[in-house]
Design a protein around this motif. Sequence first.
Motif, mmCIF file in Angstrom:
data_model
loop_
_atom_site.group_PDB
_atom_site.id
_atom_site.type_symbol
_atom_site.label_atom_id
_atom_site.label_comp_id
_atom_site.label_asym_id
_atom_site.label_seq_id
_atom_site.Cartn_x
_atom_site.Cartn_y
_atom_site.Cartn_z
ATOM 1 N N TYR A 1 45.817 65.908 162.826
ATOM 2 C CA TYR A 1 44.874 64.960 163.432
ATOM 3 C C TYR A 1 45.681 63.782 163.972
ATOM 4 N N GLN A 2 45.474 63.478 165.235
ATOM 5 C CA GLN A 2 46.175 62.367 165.870
ATOM 6 C C GLN A 2 45.572 61.038 165.419
ATOM 7 N N HIS A 3 46.430 60.069 165.106
ATOM 8 C CA HIS A 3 45.944 58.750 164.738
ATOM 9 C C HIS A 3 45.381 58.025 165.950
ATOM 10 N N THR B 1 33.006 62.725 162.242
ATOM 11 C CA THR B 1 33.068 61.497 161.460
ATOM 12 C C THR B 1 34.482 60.924 161.491
ATOM 13 N N GLU B 2 34.568 59.629 161.191
ATOM 14 C CA GLU B 2 35.848 58.948 161.194
ATOM 15 C C GLU B 2 36.339 58.762 159.758
ATOM 16 N N SER B 3 37.630 58.941 159.575
ATOM 17 C CA SER B 3 38.263 58.728 158.281
ATOM 18 C C SER B 3 39.364 57.694 158.460
ATOM 19 N N ILE B 4 39.329 56.636 157.636
ATOM 20 C CA ILE B 4 40.270 55.528 157.769
ATOM 21 C C ILE B 4 41.644 55.948 157.247
ATOM 22 N N VAL B 5 42.667 55.692 158.056
ATOM 23 C CA VAL B 5 44.051 55.945 157.661
ATOM 24 C C VAL B 5 44.687 54.665 157.109
ATOM 25 N N PRO C 1 45.369 40.695 167.631
ATOM 26 C CA PRO C 1 44.345 41.645 167.175
ATOM 27 C C PRO C 1 44.589 42.102 165.746
ATOM 28 N N GLN C 2 43.502 42.280 165.008
ATOM 29 C CA GLN C 2 43.521 42.962 163.716
ATOM 30 C C GLN C 2 43.096 44.410 163.991
ATOM 31 N N THR C 3 43.973 45.377 163.722
ATOM 32 C CA THR C 3 43.680 46.764 164.065
ATOM 33 C C THR C 3 43.648 47.641 162.819
ATOM 34 N N LYS C 4 42.966 48.778 162.954
ATOM 35 C CA LYS C 4 42.958 49.795 161.912
ATOM 36 C C LYS C 4 43.279 51.138 162.545
ATOM 37 N N LEU C 5 43.775 52.063 161.735
ATOM 38 C CA LEU C 5 44.061 53.431 162.165
ATOM 39 C C LEU C 5 43.022 54.360 161.558
ATOM 40 N N HIS D 1 51.054 60.256 157.932
ATOM 41 C CA HIS D 1 52.437 59.986 158.321
ATOM 42 C C HIS D 1 52.400 58.919 159.413
ATOM 43 N N LEU D 2 52.514 57.650 158.994
ATOM 44 C CA LEU D 2 52.413 56.552 159.952
ATOM 45 C C LEU D 2 53.558 56.577 160.954
#
Length: 685
Positions: free
Chosen positions: A333-335, A365-369, A353-357, A300-301
């Motif tokens: 889980y907080q973005h 571990t990290e999971s890409i949103v 900046p080019q950003t990712k969530l 939920h962006l």
Amino acid sequence: MKSKIILLLLTFALVTNIYAELKNNKTTLKVELTNVLQINQTKEIKAKFTDLADEARAIGIKNIYLTGKISYKKNGNYSNLDIIWSGLENNSGLSKINQVVLSESFYSKLTTDDQQILPPQNISVKVDKDILMQAVNALNEKNRFKAPAIKLDKKTIAALKTKDGNSSGAGNTNQQELPQLNKVAEEKDETVNITEVACPIRYSIDDLKAYEQKSINTVDSNGNTLSVGACLDSGVSYKLSKTYGAPCTPLVSANKVYQSYRITGVVAGDDKIIRDCQIDLVENTIPVQTTTDQCNYEHHLDLNLSYQTERKFYKLNDEIVNISQCESNKKVYQHKEVVCSYDLEVSPGFAVPQTKLYITLDDGTESIVRGCMAHSTQIPLIKKDCVGAERYSHDFNASISYLEQETWIENPFDSNKEVKLNGCQISATTYPHLQQASNCARSFEDHNLLTRQAMKTYIDDSTQTPSEIFISECSNGFNDIPYAIGAVTLSNDGNTKTRNYTRSDGTNHQTTEPTESKSFVHSDDNFGIYTWTVPADVTSIYATVTSGQGGGGGGGTGSTALTSYPGSNGKNGGISSVGSLLLSNEGNGGNGGSKGDGYNDNVYDGGNGGFGLISIKSKYITVTLGQSITITVGNGGNGGNGSYWRGTAGGIGGTGNGSGGHREKANVNAQGGAGGAHGSVMIKY
């Protein structure tokens, strides 16, 4: 676990007497569901009355079921359920279902936020007492049926009795004694009708058997019933089977799976389903399990949150049966936002900046949103001067050095920590190369007429202490020093010249080389006048001026007469000059020949004319660079005429050598003198 239900009807107080319960025309009774209710899916529902008094059991309500239909209406997070109870039914001997129809006066209203309601769930039913009692009576009437009457005589009756007076064929522990015949009727040998009535088969779920039952009724000759026997086991039984699984489906609750079973058997030669697909709420339950395997996350962006999803399943015969698809389990889980890279100078002086969530899972571990994409923020660039050996970049060909700088930003996505975007790069700040000869050696190259002075190269950076930053050691490069040119000295004959040089250390150096020369001759077109400009590096010249030659004198004549005549003198040649710096004299003309005297048989010879002369002068002259000098070249003089008595004209200047003519014999004309040669100017430098 029972489902949570909000009752819109007031829960009624349980009554102890069915007649008191139904004394008003409208009343409320309590029932419990017997089948699973799936919200928005289950269309038909079944329930049975609960907790009623003995009178209710007596009239059969205890074994009677309500049946109805359900409609649904969404209300926010809840669902409103309207149930219209449309009929009553019972199982006649658990093999045949009898039904009667009710009016729409029987209804229930429910509200729930669950998706499933499991039995046994109690709910309230609004009923019409008159219609209910009529329906119960009609249903009970359907259950009654009689076996054909059997007329018994004494012999038959006696045959039915055992030695101890009990009935024969006791089948099981539930079988009771058959009633004794009326002794009075037997003694009088009165005809008595004994009617054997078939009762419904009794099914025992506990021991999984079906028992045939009969009752013995006695009727007198007038048809009056003397006694009614109870329904008793006849001694004939059939084995029943309890089977779990297909075709029955299990009941899935929140945390358990209740398996379904059927009870079947061959009863009196017929295949019967004794109990069809019943939920076993006590035995053979299977736990419901959850797993996140093969389930993703709900992102939920707009909320900057993600939810873990999971699915429910159970294991049956070592096979996994999914109960639900992947659904949110509300674990949050907080973005987190992190920079992937930067686009520099999209706007001057800024980085985008080019950003990712991403989210961090429980195992770290990290999971890409959301993958990398341009952010709306523009971050100002910070320039920092490089230090040490990386501070400057040198271009020795262009004799310039550049200040190198690093590019940084304050990262707003990480507590404004400084982040270096790139290393040392050339900036717009420049420093010209400077040179210093201190403590560096020099060498002299006389053949090249220069001094090679080794130099150190440095730049001047006022922000540093000391400001002089040396970027090379002593070396030859752009530091050749030409010798200083001094005076030029010509040799006595003007054919060679000596150049004087001064080295960078003050010592002298000389070179000797042939002089260059410039000749000027007379031309009638310009009257022998020229202009000459002193060449570069010439400070002195050696000039020679030669005048025009004087003309030769004319020859004299002789005569037989006592008189004779001399030849005339030649004309002087013109003056040659180098401006006013050097002038020649005139070239004198030759004298005319003398008159002759007669002799040798009156033959007289005249005298020869004289040669014409020239004037030559040479001189060292000091001049200056670029000085303009007028050069004059004298013309040759005309020759003198022969004797005016018998002579010829003299030659024109510039064509002869100036010698005079003479007469060889009498009566021959005397010759004129030849013209003198033109002069010249020679300059050596």
